[in-house]
Design a protein around this motif. Structure first.
Motif, PDB file in Angstrom:
ATOM      1  N   ILE A 178       0.838  -1.207   0.000  1.00 50.24           N
ATOM      2  CA  ILE A 178       0.000   0.000   0.000  1.00 50.24           C
ATOM      3  C   ILE A 178       0.872   1.256   0.000  1.00 50.24           C
ATOM      4  CG2 ILE A 178      -1.677   1.347   1.330  1.00 50.24           C
ATOM      5  CD1 ILE A 178      -2.764  -1.343   2.394  1.00 50.24           C
ATOM      6  N   GLY A 179       1.855   1.309   0.908  1.00 50.73           N
ATOM      7  CA  GLY A 179       2.676   2.508   1.049  1.00 50.73           C
ATOM      8  C   GLY A 179       3.502   2.821  -0.186  1.00 50.73           C
ATOM      9  N   VAL A 180       4.153   1.804  -0.735  1.00 51.49           N
ATOM     10  CA  VAL A 180       4.985   2.022  -1.925  1.00 51.49           C
ATOM     11  C   VAL A 180       4.112   2.375  -3.127  1.00 51.49           C
ATOM     12  CG1 VAL A 180       6.574   0.941  -3.563  1.00 51.49           C
ATOM     13  CG2 VAL A 180       6.879   0.579  -1.105  1.00 51.49           C
ATOM     14  N   SER A 181       2.977   1.701  -3.270  1.00 51.66           N
ATOM     15  CA  SER A 181       2.078   1.993  -4.400  1.00 51.66           C
ATOM     16  C   SER A 181       1.555   3.423  -4.343  1.00 51.66           C
ATOM     17  CB  SER A 181       0.903   1.008  -4.396  1.00 51.66           C
ATOM     18  OG  SER A 181       1.344  -0.315  -4.568  1.00 51.66           O
ATOM     19  N   LEU A 182       1.089   3.840  -3.167  1.00 52.27           N
ATOM     20  CA  LEU A 182       0.595   5.216  -3.030  1.00 52.27           C
ATOM     21  C   LEU A 182       1.723   6.222  -3.212  1.00 52.27           C
ATOM     22  CD1 LEU A 182      -1.893   4.884  -0.021  1.00 52.27           C
ATOM     23  CD2 LEU A 182      -2.461   5.290  -2.422  1.00 52.27           C
ATOM     24  N   GLY A 183       2.907   5.885  -2.726  1.00 57.00           N
ATOM     25  CA  GLY A 183       4.052   6.774  -2.906  1.00 57.00           C
ATOM     26  C   GLY A 183       4.396   6.970  -4.372  1.00 57.00           C
ATOM     27  N   VAL A 184       4.404   5.875  -5.124  1.00 53.30           N
ATOM     28  CA  VAL A 184       4.709   5.931  -6.551  1.00 53.30           C
ATOM     29  C   VAL A 184       3.653   6.747  -7.302  1.00 53.30           C
ATOM     30  CG1 VAL A 184       4.783   4.528  -8.663  1.00 53.30           C
ATOM     31  CG2 VAL A 184       6.079   3.814  -6.639  1.00 53.30           C
TER      32      VAL A 184
ATOM     33  N   ARG B 199       2.961  14.477  -7.501  1.00 54.66           N
ATOM     34  CA  ARG B 199       1.759  15.297  -7.309  1.00 54.66           C
ATOM     35  C   ARG B 199       1.729  15.749  -5.844  1.00 54.66           C
ATOM     36  NH1 ARG B 199       0.894  10.835 -10.271  1.00 54.66           N
ATOM     37  NH2 ARG B 199      -0.016  11.043 -12.355  1.00 54.66           N
ATOM     38  N   PRO B 200       2.358  16.867  -5.523  1.00 53.84           N
ATOM     39  CA  PRO B 200       2.492  17.305  -4.123  1.00 53.84           C
ATOM     40  C   PRO B 200       1.177  17.374  -3.362  1.00 53.84           C
ATOM     41  CG  PRO B 200       3.883  18.636  -5.549  1.00 53.84           C
ATOM     42  CD  PRO B 200       3.047  17.782  -6.457  1.00 53.84           C
ATOM     43  N   ALA B 201       0.119  17.861  -4.003  1.00 54.86           N
ATOM     44  CA  ALA B 201      -1.163  17.982  -3.313  1.00 54.86           C
ATOM     45  C   ALA B 201      -1.707  16.606  -2.933  1.00 54.86           C
ATOM     46  CB  ALA B 201      -2.171  18.715  -4.201  1.00 54.86           C
ATOM     47  N   ALA B 202      -1.644  15.662  -3.878  1.00 51.91           N
ATOM     48  CA  ALA B 202      -2.112  14.303  -3.594  1.00 51.91           C
ATOM     49  C   ALA B 202      -1.249  13.649  -2.525  1.00 51.91           C
ATOM     50  CB  ALA B 202      -2.092  13.475  -4.878  1.00 51.91           C
TER      51      ALA B 202
ATOM     52  N   VAL C 248      -2.290  14.812   0.854  1.00 50.85           N
ATOM     53  CA  VAL C 248      -3.571  14.238   1.278  1.00 50.85           C
ATOM     54  C   VAL C 248      -3.379  12.838   1.853  1.00 50.85           C
ATOM     55  CG1 VAL C 248      -5.812  13.363   0.470  1.00 50.85           C
ATOM     56  CG2 VAL C 248      -4.997  15.605  -0.282  1.00 50.85           C
ATOM     57  N   VAL C 249      -2.671  11.975   1.117  1.00 52.17           N
ATOM     58  CA  VAL C 249      -2.513  10.595   1.602  1.00 52.17           C
ATOM     59  C   VAL C 249      -1.647  10.560   2.865  1.00 52.17           C
ATOM     60  CG1 VAL C 249      -2.932   9.476  -0.614  1.00 52.17           C
ATOM     61  CG2 VAL C 249      -0.601  10.156  -0.024  1.00 52.17           C
ATOM     62  N   LEU C 250      -0.654  11.441   2.944  1.00 49.08           N
ATOM     63  CA  LEU C 250       0.157  11.507   4.155  1.00 49.08           C
ATOM     64  C   LEU C 250      -0.679  11.967   5.348  1.00 49.08           C
ATOM     65  CD1 LEU C 250       3.492  13.043   2.796  1.00 49.08           C
ATOM     66  CD2 LEU C 250       3.216  10.783   3.827  1.00 49.08           C
ATOM     67  N   ALA C 251      -1.569  12.920   5.108  1.00 54.48           N
ATOM     68  CA  ALA C 251      -2.434  13.408   6.186  1.00 54.48           C
ATOM     69  C   ALA C 251      -3.367  12.317   6.677  1.00 54.48           C
ATOM     70  CB  ALA C 251      -3.232  14.617   5.707  1.00 54.48           C
ATOM     71  N   VAL C 252      -3.900  11.527   5.749  1.00 61.96           N
ATOM     72  CA  VAL C 252      -4.820  10.451   6.123  1.00 61.96           C
ATOM     73  C   VAL C 252      -4.130   9.431   7.017  1.00 61.96           C
ATOM     74  CG1 VAL C 252      -6.131   8.468   5.244  1.00 61.96           C
ATOM     75  CG2 VAL C 252      -6.329  10.704   4.124  1.00 61.96           C
TER      76      VAL C 252
ATOM     77  N   SER D 233       5.112   5.406   7.681  1.00 61.75           N
ATOM     78  CA  SER D 233       6.563   5.529   7.502  1.00 61.75           C
ATOM     79  C   SER D 233       7.004   5.063   6.124  1.00 61.75           C
ATOM     80  CB  SER D 233       7.302   4.714   8.576  1.00 61.75           C
ATOM     81  OG  SER D 233       7.151   5.312   9.841  1.00 61.75           O
ATOM     82  N   ILE D 234       6.379   3.992   5.638  1.00 61.99           N
ATOM     83  CA  ILE D 234       6.730   3.465   4.315  1.00 61.99           C
ATOM     84  C   ILE D 234       6.320   4.447   3.229  1.00 61.99           C
ATOM     85  CG2 ILE D 234       6.389   1.548   2.706  1.00 61.99           C
ATOM     86  CD1 ILE D 234       5.709  -0.165   5.219  1.00 61.99           C
ATOM     87  N   LEU D 235       5.110   4.976   3.346  1.00 58.08           N
ATOM     88  CA  LEU D 235       4.599   5.939   2.377  1.00 58.08           C
ATOM     89  C   LEU D 235       5.459   7.199   2.365  1.00 58.08           C
ATOM     90  CD1 LEU D 235       2.418   7.126   0.471  1.00 58.08           C
ATOM     91  CD2 LEU D 235       1.093   7.724   2.518  1.00 58.08           C
ATOM     92  N   ARG D 236       5.721   7.740   3.528  1.00 56.46           N
ATOM     93  CA  ARG D 236       6.497   8.982   3.622  1.00 56.46           C
ATOM     94  C   ARG D 236       7.908   8.793   3.067  1.00 56.46           C
ATOM     95  NH1 ARG D 236       5.820  11.218   9.180  1.00 56.46           N
ATOM     96  NH2 ARG D 236       7.022   9.349   9.760  1.00 56.46           N
ATOM     97  N   ASN D 237       8.540   7.685   3.406  1.00 54.16           N
ATOM     98  CA  ASN D 237       9.899   7.454   2.910  1.00 54.16           C
ATOM     99  C   ASN D 237       9.933   7.172   1.420  1.00 54.16           C
ATOM    100  OD1 ASN D 237      10.497   7.610   5.678  1.00 54.16           O
ATOM    101  ND2 ASN D 237      12.219   6.204   5.441  1.00 54.16           N
TER     102      ASN D 237
END
Length: 216
Positions: A35-41, A46-49, A52-56, A96-100
């Motif tokens: 999930i984290g790597v997919s959303l990160g990619v 897209r900074p706005a997107a 959003v996902v980081l905030a969630v 942490s995975i998403l942010r990194n």
């Protein structure tokens, strides 16, 4: 009974509980990594997107463990045991995975990616052949942090009849002052600490094996 006598008498049980604990953490970590790597990619360009996902997932991480397990239990067809444990741990592990992933991919020198595109590589080829290998050390660091985080939180899964060492800890705390109550707590805590050390070693080895030599 002394603590070391207790460990000797329950060695097999503690080993089995430790294996269960490690397994549920690894399954949750795998799901969170996907999930984290997919959303990160999908969002690092897209900074706005990305915000959003980081905030969630930042908001999810602020939910107290007991409350999150309670929320998960309220979901349809969830029940007790393994499934709600994996769902809750996966939710905690994503941030942490998403942010990194986002940070690692955004930190790749644009000149490198432009040179790769100039050589005829497509966007996806640039991502998987250039950007992901360069970002991987940062990504695996995020995975390691998430692993250590949910190793501890997994003990709370005893609240929903989840697997692992949390059952002993909760059992000991519920009858503190009784025979072997402290041993139950200490045995569970010691098991989690040992697992954390094992995970640290495994991630150090994995990082060396999976990082390009030029980046090591």
């Amino acid at each position: 009974m002394g603590f070391f006598e207790y460990l000797a008498s329950r060695w097999d049980d503690l080993l089995e509980l430790s294996i269960e604990h490690a397994q549920v953490v690894l399954v949750s970590l795998f799901i969170a990594t996907v999930i984290g790597v997919s959303l990160g990619v999908l969002t690092y360009r897209r900074p706005a997107a990305a915000q959003v996902v980081l905030a969630v997932f930042s908001a999810i991480l602020t939910i107290p463990s007991f409350a999150l397990f309670g929320i998960v239990l309220s979901l349809p067809f969830m029940g007790l045991g393994y499934t709600p444990t994996v769902v809750a741990l996966s939710a905690y592990a994503v941030l942490s995975i998403l942010r990194n992933t986002i940070t690692g991919l955004q930190s790749v020198d644009p000149a490198v990616t432009e040179s790769a595109k100039g050589m005829g590589l497509s966007e996806w080829q640039v991502l998987f052949k250039i950007e992901m290998p360069l970002a991987w050390p940062v990504i695996i660091a995020g995975i390691r942090v998430s692993a250590l985080l949910i190793l501890g939180i997994a003990a709370i899964a005893a609240y929903v009849n989840g697997p692992g060492l949390g059952g002993d800890i909760f059992s000991g705390l519920s009858r503190i002052g009784g025979a072997n109550s402290l041993n139950l707590v200490l045995g569970g805590v010691l098991g989690i600490v040992i697992l954390a050390l094992v995970f640290e070693v495994l991630f150090a080895v994995l990082g060396r094996l999976t990082t390009s030599r030029g980046l090591g």
